[in-house]
Write a protein that holds these residues in place. Structure first.
Motif, mmCIF file in Angstrom:
data_model
loop_
_atom_site.group_PDB
_atom_site.id
_atom_site.type_symbol
_atom_site.label_atom_id
_atom_site.label_comp_id
_atom_site.label_asym_id
_atom_site.label_seq_id
_atom_site.Cartn_x
_atom_site.Cartn_y
_atom_site.Cartn_z
ATOM 1 N N SER A 99 0.570 3.748 6.307
ATOM 2 C CA SER A 99 1.772 4.588 6.235
ATOM 3 C C SER A 99 1.478 5.909 5.525
ATOM 4 N N LEU A 100 0.615 5.855 4.514
ATOM 5 C CA LEU A 100 0.280 7.060 3.757
ATOM 6 C C LEU A 100 -0.742 7.933 4.469
ATOM 7 N N TYR A 101 -1.671 7.295 5.187
ATOM 8 C CA TYR A 101 -2.772 8.020 5.833
ATOM 9 C C TYR A 101 -2.872 7.566 7.292
ATOM 10 N N PRO A 102 -1.881 7.904 8.113
ATOM 11 C CA PRO A 102 -1.803 7.350 9.468
ATOM 12 C C PRO A 102 -3.017 7.705 10.329
ATOM 13 N N GLY A 103 -3.478 6.684 11.060
ATOM 14 C CA GLY A 103 -4.584 6.878 11.980
ATOM 15 C C GLY A 103 -5.951 6.963 11.337
ATOM 16 N N ARG A 155 8.279 -10.743 6.755
ATOM 17 C CA ARG A 155 7.708 -9.554 7.378
ATOM 18 C C ARG A 155 6.840 -8.810 6.366
ATOM 19 N N ALA A 156 5.873 -8.097 6.878
ATOM 20 C CA ALA A 156 5.089 -7.189 6.045
ATOM 21 C C ALA A 156 5.779 -5.831 6.060
ATOM 22 N N VAL A 157 6.250 -5.394 4.900
ATOM 23 C CA VAL A 157 6.971 -4.120 4.792
ATOM 24 C C VAL A 157 6.332 -3.308 3.665
ATOM 25 N N PRO A 158 5.576 -2.222 4.026
ATOM 26 C CA PRO A 158 5.224 -1.790 5.382
ATOM 27 C C PRO A 158 4.094 -2.634 5.955
ATOM 28 N N GLY A 159 3.926 -2.546 7.218
ATOM 29 C CA GLY A 159 2.878 -3.300 7.902
ATOM 30 C C GLY A 159 3.275 -3.652 9.317
ATOM 31 N N ALA A 160 4.470 -4.233 9.495
ATOM 32 C CA ALA A 160 4.901 -4.677 10.819
ATOM 33 C C ALA A 160 4.963 -3.492 11.774
ATOM 34 N N LEU A 162 2.505 -1.572 12.745
ATOM 35 C CA LEU A 162 1.543 -0.501 12.498
ATOM 36 C C LEU A 162 0.187 -0.843 13.121
ATOM 37 N N ASP A 163 -0.496 0.186 13.552
ATOM 38 C CA ASP A 163 -1.802 0.013 14.192
ATOM 39 C C ASP A 163 -2.899 0.144 13.148
ATOM 40 N N VAL A 164 -3.276 -0.986 12.564
ATOM 41 C CA VAL A 164 -4.387 -1.029 11.609
ATOM 42 C C VAL A 164 -5.515 -1.794 12.285
ATOM 43 N N PRO A 165 -6.565 -1.119 12.724
ATOM 44 C CA PRO A 165 -7.648 -1.824 13.414
ATOM 45 C C PRO A 165 -8.309 -2.861 12.517
ATOM 46 N N LEU A 166 -8.430 -4.073 13.029
ATOM 47 C CA LEU A 166 -9.120 -5.149 12.318
ATOM 48 C C LEU A 166 -10.542 -5.285 12.846
ATOM 49 N N TRP A 167 -11.465 -5.555 11.944
ATOM 50 C CA TRP A 167 -12.843 -5.867 12.265
ATOM 51 C C TRP A 167 -13.186 -7.215 11.645
ATOM 52 N N ILE A 168 -14.058 -7.964 12.311
ATOM 53 C CA ILE A 168 -14.633 -9.160 11.704
ATOM 54 C C ILE A 168 -16.022 -8.808 11.204
ATOM 55 N N LEU A 169 -16.293 -9.162 9.943
ATOM 56 C CA LEU A 169 -17.603 -8.945 9.348
ATOM 57 C C LEU A 169 -18.333 -10.281 9.273
#
Length: 334
Positions: A99-103, A155-160, A162-169
């Motif tokens: 939310s603070l640093y979109p994209g 719900r996740a607020v904020p979070g729901a 939002l496009d946060v790319p997930l990676w598996i390490l």
């Protein structure tokens, strides 16, 4: 040679011998700004606990600090050790960052504790969660980032939404299979655990299930790159990392020490460090050019994540600069 793939940065905010965590974090921000100007794609920090040589334990806080001090580079976790946290908490933290640093925010997820077993107990309290619940927790986290549904109780607020790319390490085929099953990008920790690198990449690509967000597999490999004006200078800088791994083997890790040329390690210690660090490129510009090209040819990676635990901050900045130059990165004009 220009590498036909992006380069990114993993920084562990090294606390050097005689230094402080505050200085380490300031150096991390300075390096992030430098990497941004040089054209690196991402800048990630990692979750480690009870490590007197690493300052990035509060990973989401550090990410906010870096993102707030840069303009365009993607910033993220490489990674968050999910068994240490409730998925809802991570969804809220990274929903806040997005939310603070979109994209600009990435969320890499690992299943190791990022610490020793005693510290893991202090973090988790629940001895039963040894990482076996990791696939379930990743899917729960994914659900919190989806748009909230009518009547959804938690719900996740904020979070729901939002496009946060997930990676598996990962450093084994376990993470590779999970990333493939979920259709997520995969980052392999070859910079310190290279044994199963090629096998894991094969598994990931063979079993990958495309998704709308990630129609093709995307594999990133970690590489220690110690670059200097000459091979000899780079080899001297590299002894700090070798020394760190020998200290780990002896059970007495600590702050990152200055280069240790001429230090005598036992043959067993040297062999262990060499095996753990064999996914490393150490040398002057031409050596780095050929080394990165060889790793790319061997792995077919889609992205390389460069890390360099160099004691002197100016030498660390220069190492990333040389690496960017030989790889043909395009400097960013902000």
């Amino acid at each position: 040679m220009s590498l036909p793939i992006p380069l990114s940065v993993l920084d562990l905010s090294p606390i050097v011998e005689g230094g402080t965590a505050a200085q380490a974090l300031r150096n991390t921000l300075d390096l992030a700004r430098h990497a941004e100007a040089l054209g690196y794609r991402r800048f990630w920090v990692a979750e480690h606990h009870n490590m007197t040589g690493i300052a990035s334990a509060a990973t989401s806080v550090v990410i906010g600090y870096i993102a707030g001090g840069t303009k365009s580079i993607r910033v993220g976790a490489g990674g968050i050790m999910l068994p240490n946290h409730a998925p809802l908490v991570i969804a809220e933290q990274f929903g806040t960052l997005e939310s603070l640093y979109p994209g600009r925010i990435d969320l890499g997820l690992g299943r190791a504790p990022g610490s020793d077993q005693r510290t893991a107990w202090a973090l988790r309290r629940d001895r039963s969660d040894n990482g076996d619940n990791f696939p379930r927790d990743v899917q729960e986290l994914q659900a919190y980032f989806r748009p909230a549904q009518p009547g959804q109780a938690v719900r996740a607020v904020p979070g729901a939404g939002l496009d946060v790319p997930l990676w598996i390490l990962g450093s084994s085929t376990f993470g590779a299979r999970l990333a493939a099953e979920l259709g997520l990008p995969y980052a392999f920790a070859s910079h310190f655990a290279p044994d199963q690198l090629l096998e894991a990449l094969h598994v990931y690509r063979q079993y990958y299930k495309p998704t709308a967000a990630n129609p093709k597999p995307h594999a990133m490999v970690g590489v220690n790159v110690f670059a200097a004006e000459t091979d000899k200078e780079a080899e001297v800088l590299f002894t700090s990392l070798q020394d760190r791994f020998v200290a780990l083997a002896r059970g007495n890790p600590g702050p990152l020490r200055p280069p240790q040329p001429g230090v005598e390690w036992s043959p067993e210690e040297r062999a262990w460090a060499d095996r753990a660090l064999r996914c490393s490129v150490v040398g002057g510009p031409e050596t780095v050019r050929h080394g990165l090209g060889a790793i790319l040819q061997q792995t077919g990676a889609d992205e390389i994540m460069v890390t360099a635990a160099i004691h002197d901050h100016a030498a660390r900045r220069r190492s990333f600069e040389i690496t960017a130059q030989v790889a043909g990165l395009a400097p960013r004009i902000n």
